[in-house]
Write an enzyme that holds these catalytic residues in place. Structure first.
Site, PDB file in Angstrom:
ATOM      1  N   GLY A 531      32.553  42.617  38.716  1.00  0.00           N
ATOM      2  CA  GLY A 531      32.164  41.225  38.534  1.00  0.00           C
ATOM      3  C   GLY A 531      33.356  40.291  38.411  1.00  0.00           C
ATOM      4  O   GLY A 531      33.403  39.227  39.007  1.00  0.00           O
ATOM      5  N   PHE A 532      34.357  40.702  37.661  1.00  0.00           N
ATOM      6  CA  PHE A 532      35.449  39.800  37.355  1.00  0.00           C
ATOM      7  C   PHE A 532      36.731  40.127  38.102  1.00  0.00           C
ATOM      8  O   PHE A 532      37.677  39.393  38.060  1.00  0.00           O
ATOM      9  CB  PHE A 532      35.749  39.835  35.855  1.00  0.00           C
ATOM     10  CG  PHE A 532      34.578  39.454  35.029  1.00  0.00           C
ATOM     11  CD1 PHE A 532      34.192  38.121  34.949  1.00  0.00           C
ATOM     12  CD2 PHE A 532      33.845  40.399  34.349  1.00  0.00           C
ATOM     13  CE1 PHE A 532      33.104  37.764  34.196  1.00  0.00           C
ATOM     14  CE2 PHE A 532      32.757  40.032  33.596  1.00  0.00           C
ATOM     15  CZ  PHE A 532      32.376  38.715  33.520  1.00  0.00           C
ATOM     16  N   VAL A 535      39.808  46.260  41.714  1.00  0.00           N
ATOM     17  CA  VAL A 535      40.768  47.279  41.299  1.00  0.00           C
ATOM     18  C   VAL A 535      41.372  47.932  42.541  1.00  0.00           C
ATOM     19  O   VAL A 535      40.649  48.308  43.464  1.00  0.00           O
ATOM     20  CB  VAL A 535      40.095  48.345  40.412  1.00  0.00           C
ATOM     21  CG1 VAL A 535      41.104  49.405  40.009  1.00  0.00           C
ATOM     22  CG2 VAL A 535      39.489  47.700  39.189  1.00  0.00           C
ATOM     23  N   LYS A 549      44.374  46.045  38.375  1.00  0.00           N
ATOM     24  CA  LYS A 549      43.144  45.272  38.232  1.00  0.00           C
ATOM     25  C   LYS A 549      43.494  43.806  38.405  1.00  0.00           C
ATOM     26  O   LYS A 549      44.159  43.208  37.569  1.00  0.00           O
ATOM     27  CB  LYS A 549      42.565  45.529  36.852  1.00  0.00           C
ATOM     28  CG  LYS A 549      41.253  44.881  36.623  1.00  0.00           C
ATOM     29  CD  LYS A 549      40.610  45.479  35.408  1.00  0.00           C
ATOM     30  CE  LYS A 549      39.119  45.503  35.562  1.00  0.00           C
ATOM     31  NZ  LYS A 549      38.493  46.433  34.653  1.00  0.00           N
ATOM     32  N   ASP A 646      29.970  47.609  26.886  1.00  0.00           N
ATOM     33  CA  ASP A 646      29.592  47.983  28.247  1.00  0.00           C
ATOM     34  C   ASP A 646      29.950  49.442  28.516  1.00  0.00           C
ATOM     35  O   ASP A 646      30.536  49.760  29.541  1.00  0.00           O
ATOM     36  CB  ASP A 646      30.281  47.043  29.248  1.00  0.00           C
ATOM     37  CG  ASP A 646      29.580  47.050  30.599  1.00  0.00           C
ATOM     38  OD1 ASP A 646      28.429  47.538  30.659  1.00  0.00           O
ATOM     39  OD2 ASP A 646      30.171  46.586  31.583  1.00  0.00           O
TER      40      ASP A 646
END
Ligand code: NAG
Ligand code: NAG
Ligand code: NAG
Ligand code: NAG
Ligand code: NAG
Length: 837
Positions: A531-532, A535, A549, A646
């Site tokens: 989502g953000f 990688v 990342k 998460d």
């Protein structure tokens, strides 16, 4: 002549000439901004400040039934800053403003009656001048021109630069803004905007006598709740004066700033307006109340309002508190607020209290009307003072001017009212019980002891306490939690007097190296897109393989940047064999990059959900060690005050030697505050039900996710592909068939010790996914259970309807009985086995 034949034109010209004559004459006579004694201003005349900014005259323009004398911006007729006779309008256009023989300023109506007066007496030679600031000043005409009266002392609904609101503490005189009755009627309305000097000064919007909005206390830089002030501090300098003679608020425009005003509108909205000469419009720079959380006391005492959290109907309780009346709370009536879940440990004095402080970050400080303040002590002294006084509920620094954590001390001893999150808000330290600071843990065994089992319970508690002490020794370190704007520092157990002990820093790496390492972020090296972030696999010059990342550019807001830095700092303190290690970070231009150690085996999900071959490569013993490692990693996170939020197999990396490494706990929540939807970072299937339902985020949410991961790791099945996964697992266990849960790819029927270990592990997993958070063990209890062979409590069926009714709480006696006699679920007929009540 041509003119003779044009009588109309002739008279028009005459009027024009007359007009020019009159205006030049009056200008020559008195200067356009001064009215001398003996002269007057009648309807149609004006007084204009020397630079032309402000105009005094009668309005509304045109002949209307009601006429008012007022001052307005010359550029904007509607922007009326001050009205003399707001409650006593003239009824025709024949009023006049005169300076009386006694040196008073009179507004006379057509009968010569005084409609309004300055109520002053002055010297023989008195003059009235409209200053460039918009201030109408009556002075005695002496050399020093001392003001006898000025309009700035009698605000209407507008605060101009260098005008003040507040209180003169000697004369008790007060200045405040009062709204107009309606858009067309300048009569005194019901809203007031005042500066409240009690406690820490703050500005307050009142409807009648009822507070409807608070700016938050002045913190040396701005009002705690008006962080917008920072964004236009290049245009204005704010001034809060607090002395023995006055408490006032004012502001001045910095050079070149265009016209501005603070306006209290007729419908009770406070606005900061700035004139835009290009569009010839007033631009709104700030406006309050601005959202639902600005309404005073929206979430009641100890409630915390989050305007970005519609999922909780915007209100939650501060940590350690729960709604005072849950029923009303559910019905959206949150005004009753919250009450403390566990009593504070107090009355022992400073040396022995176990209380500590929860850090609530990014808030508008609660109401400071009745607080105690000391400006001359440090924040550490403030903390000690709060800890030493049982009435102290929270503290915060008084002054942020010096930077850092701030200085001075505000101590709250009454209910915390009107607490809300604001972007760029400050930190409040909330007094809290030790158990809250340690994370909710003991609730598996509710209080209320039945005689028959009390002895046994006490033994367990002693053992637990013993164990807690040992763990405490291990982790006697500063705790910091940063998640979703919440930070926790340890209580009195953190003996370090300075909470900001220096942290080791993660080294930076330059962008060039990363670009080379990843082949310019080539698609071939792309491992996964999340989502953000994306990688990439990379190889550093020394040959070290790394996971790079790269945060997505579109998410790089200012806030994102702040969080990035903070996460790097926090990450550097989190080193553990079961956590992925952050090696470097890079912050160049728009690139924000985290570099982790590379795991050749990648993540757990590939093995447990993968092809038969991959799945069979992971034996039961390896799976058990992975589960244990994950549990230890999560326990470590919790011990340091973190909630992962998460946990899922995809976020668990595995090393060459099958050591699990929890990843993604920094970046997953890095941008959380930017997202209005809190559930974004939560993966369906792993989220605890109370977090989905009420947004209640506790350590127990991770315990739940861990339970799901455990059961998935054992079974090789995804919870998300089977809605009945958890109930089915429980059924199997309940029928003593949970051995069947083990992934068939592991091969071979487990027997003997292996089987009992498997059954125990599954039972622990089921305990972790209990529907009610209080039925789940804490993470440290889980680790203990995995490491020893103590009796385990009996899990209830993990479904909502296994929620015990209010009259049928599973009392300790029963829990304990179940625990003693029904530990392996072999005997479904035994009394007390009924899982659903
Ligand atoms: C205002 O001044 C004018 C002339 O200067 C004078 O005729 C008139 O009477 C004055 N009006 C009042 C109300 O004093
Ligand atoms: C002047 O005094 C009168 C009577 O005391 C009062 O009603 C009025 O509000 C005062 N006016 C001002 C501008 O203070
Ligand atoms: C402050 O304390 C006074 C007296 O104890 C009380 O009447 C008042 O309601 C308090 N104010 C606030 C805002 O809590
Ligand atoms: C603040 O604390 C200092 C140090 O204890 C003390 O000397 C001073 O009197 C306090 N000031 C106020 C206003 O209470
Ligand atoms: C605790 O704080 C309250 C409020 O500031 C104060 O009235 C009281 O005297 C303090 N008690 C002690 C023991 O310092």
């Amino acid at each position: 002549m041509w003119l003779k034949n044009q009588p109309h034109l002739h008279s028009l010209l005459g009027i024009l000439v007359l007009f020019i004559l009159v205006s030049t004459a009056s200008a020559a006579n008195r200067g356009s901004d001064i009215l001398d004694k003996g002269r007057n201003i009648t309807d149609g005349d004006t007084l204009v400040s020397a630079d032309g900014s402000f105009t005094l005259g009668f309005f509304p323009p045109g002949v209307l039934a009601k006429r008012y004398l007022g001052i307005r911006f010359s550029v904007s007729e509607d922007a009326i800053c001050w009205v003399a006779n707001r409650d006593r309008p003239l009824t025709d256009a024949r009023g006049a403003l005169v300076i009386s023989d006694t040196g008073s300023l009179f507004l006379l109506d057509s009968f010569g009656q005084v409609v309004w007066s300055s109520n002053t007496t002055g010297a023989a030679s008195t003059t009235l001048q409209l200053h460039n600031s918009g201030n109408l000043v009556l002075s005695d005409g002496s050399a020093n021109g001392a003001a006898i009266w000025q309009s700035f002392d009698h605000p209407s609904n507008t605060l101009l630069p260098s005008m003040k609101i507040g209180k003169n503490l000697w004369t008790r005189e007060e200045w405040y803004l009062t709204s107009c009755a309606s858009a067309n009627d300048p009569a005194t309305g019901k809203f007031r905007y005042i500066t409240d000097g009690e406690g820490v000064p703050q500005n307050i919007l009142l409807d009648g006598d009822k507070m409807i909005y608070r700016s938050g206390p002045w913190n040396g830089l701005r009002f705690s709740g008006v962080t917008e002030m920072t964004s236009y501090s290049d245009k204005f300098a704010y001034q809060l004066t607090r002395s023995s003679s006055e408490v006032t608020y004012s502001y001045v425009s910095k050079a070149e700033a265009s016209f501005s005003r603070l306006l209290l509108t007729d419908d009770g909205v406070y606005q900061r307006l700035v004139w835009d000469p290009t569009s010839r419009l007033w631009k709104i720079f700030f406006q309050a109340p601005r959202d639902i959380c600005d309404h005073y006391g929206r979430c009641g005492a100890f409630g915390l309002c989050n305007a970005n959290a519609p999922s909780t109907s915007f209100c939650s309780c501060v940590q350690g508190f729960s709604p005072t009346s849950p029923v009303q709370w559910k019905m959206r009536d949150t005004s009753n607020g919250c009450r403390r879940k566990m009593v504070l440990d107090c009355g022992n004095g400073m040396s022995s209290t176990t209380d500590g402080f929860v850090v609530i970050d990014g808030v508008k400080l609660p109401n400071t009307h009745n607080v105690s303040v000391n400006a001359s002590i440090t924040l550490e002294e403030c903390r000690a003072r709060c800890l030493a006084n049982c009435s102290c509920l929270a503290y915060a620094p008084l002054d942020l001017k010096g930077g850092g954590a701030g200085t001075g001390c505000i101590i709250w001893t009454e209910d915390l009212m009107d607490l809300r999150y604001v972007d760029g808000g400050q930190i409040l330290y909330l007094r809290s019980t030790k158990s809250e600071l340690d994370g909710p843990s003991v609730s598996m065994f509710p209080t209320g002891i039945v005689i028959g089992v009390s002895v046994a319970l006490i033994i367990i508690l002693v053992l637990l306490a013993f164990w807690v002490i040992i763990t405490r020794r291990r982790h006697r370190m500063q705790r910091v939690l940063v998640h979703n704007g919440l930070r926790v520092t340890g209580g009195s157990d953190s003996h370090s007097p300075n909470p900001a002990s220096p942290m080791t820093s993660v080294p930076t790496i330059d962008l060039h190296t990363i670009i080379e390492a990843t082949g310019s972020f080539s698609d071939a090296n792309k491992v996964v897109e999340e989502g953000f972030s994306v990688v990439y696999k990379g190889q550093l010059p020394g040959g070290t393989m790394v996971a790079v990342k790269r945060l997505k550019q579109s998410l790089l807001t200012d806030k994102g940047r702040q969080h990035f830095s903070r996460e790097v700092e926090v990450m550097s303190t989190l080193t553990h064999v079961n956590l992925a290690k952050l090696l470097y970070y890079c912050r160049e231009g728009d690139e924000w990059i985290l570099v982790y150690e590379w795991m050749e085996k990648k993540s757990l999900n590939l093995y447990i959900f993968g092809e038969e071959g991959l799945r069979s490569s992971l034996s039961w013993a390896q799976r058990r060690e992975i589960i244990r490692g994950v549990a230890i990693g999560v326990e470590f996170l919790h011990g340091r005050g973190f909630i992962h939020r998460d946990l899922k197999p995809a976020n668990i990396l595995v090393s060459d030697t099958w050591v699990p490494k929890i990843a993604d706990f920094a970046t997953a929540k890095l941008f959380i505050d930017e997202q209005t939807d809190l559930t974004l970072v939560q993966t369906r299937g792993y989220v605890a039900p109370e977090y989905i339902g009420e947004g209640a985020l506790t350590y127990k949410c991770d315990v739940y996710s861990f339970g799901v991961v455990l059961l998935e790791t054992v079974s090789g099945k995804r919870r998300t592909s089977n809605a009945m996964f958890l109930p089915d697992a429980w059924e199997l266990w309940n029928q003593c068939k949970s051995g069947e849960l083990l992934d068939v790819a592991v091969g071979g029927e487990p027997e003997g010790e292996v089987l009992s270990g498997l059954l125990r592990c599954i039972q622990i997993g089921l305990l972790c996914v209990q529907y009610l958070p209080e039925h789940r063990p804490s993470m440290s209890e889980v680790v203990a259970m995995l490491n020893n062979s103590s009796q385990l409590p009996r899990p209830l069926k993990p479904t909502p309807n296994s929620r015990p009714g209010p009259g049928a709480q599973p009392g300790p006696s029963r829990t304990f009985l179940l625990w003693l006699f029904c530990s392996c679920g072999r005997d479904p007929t035994s009394p007390g086995m009924e899982a659903t009540v």
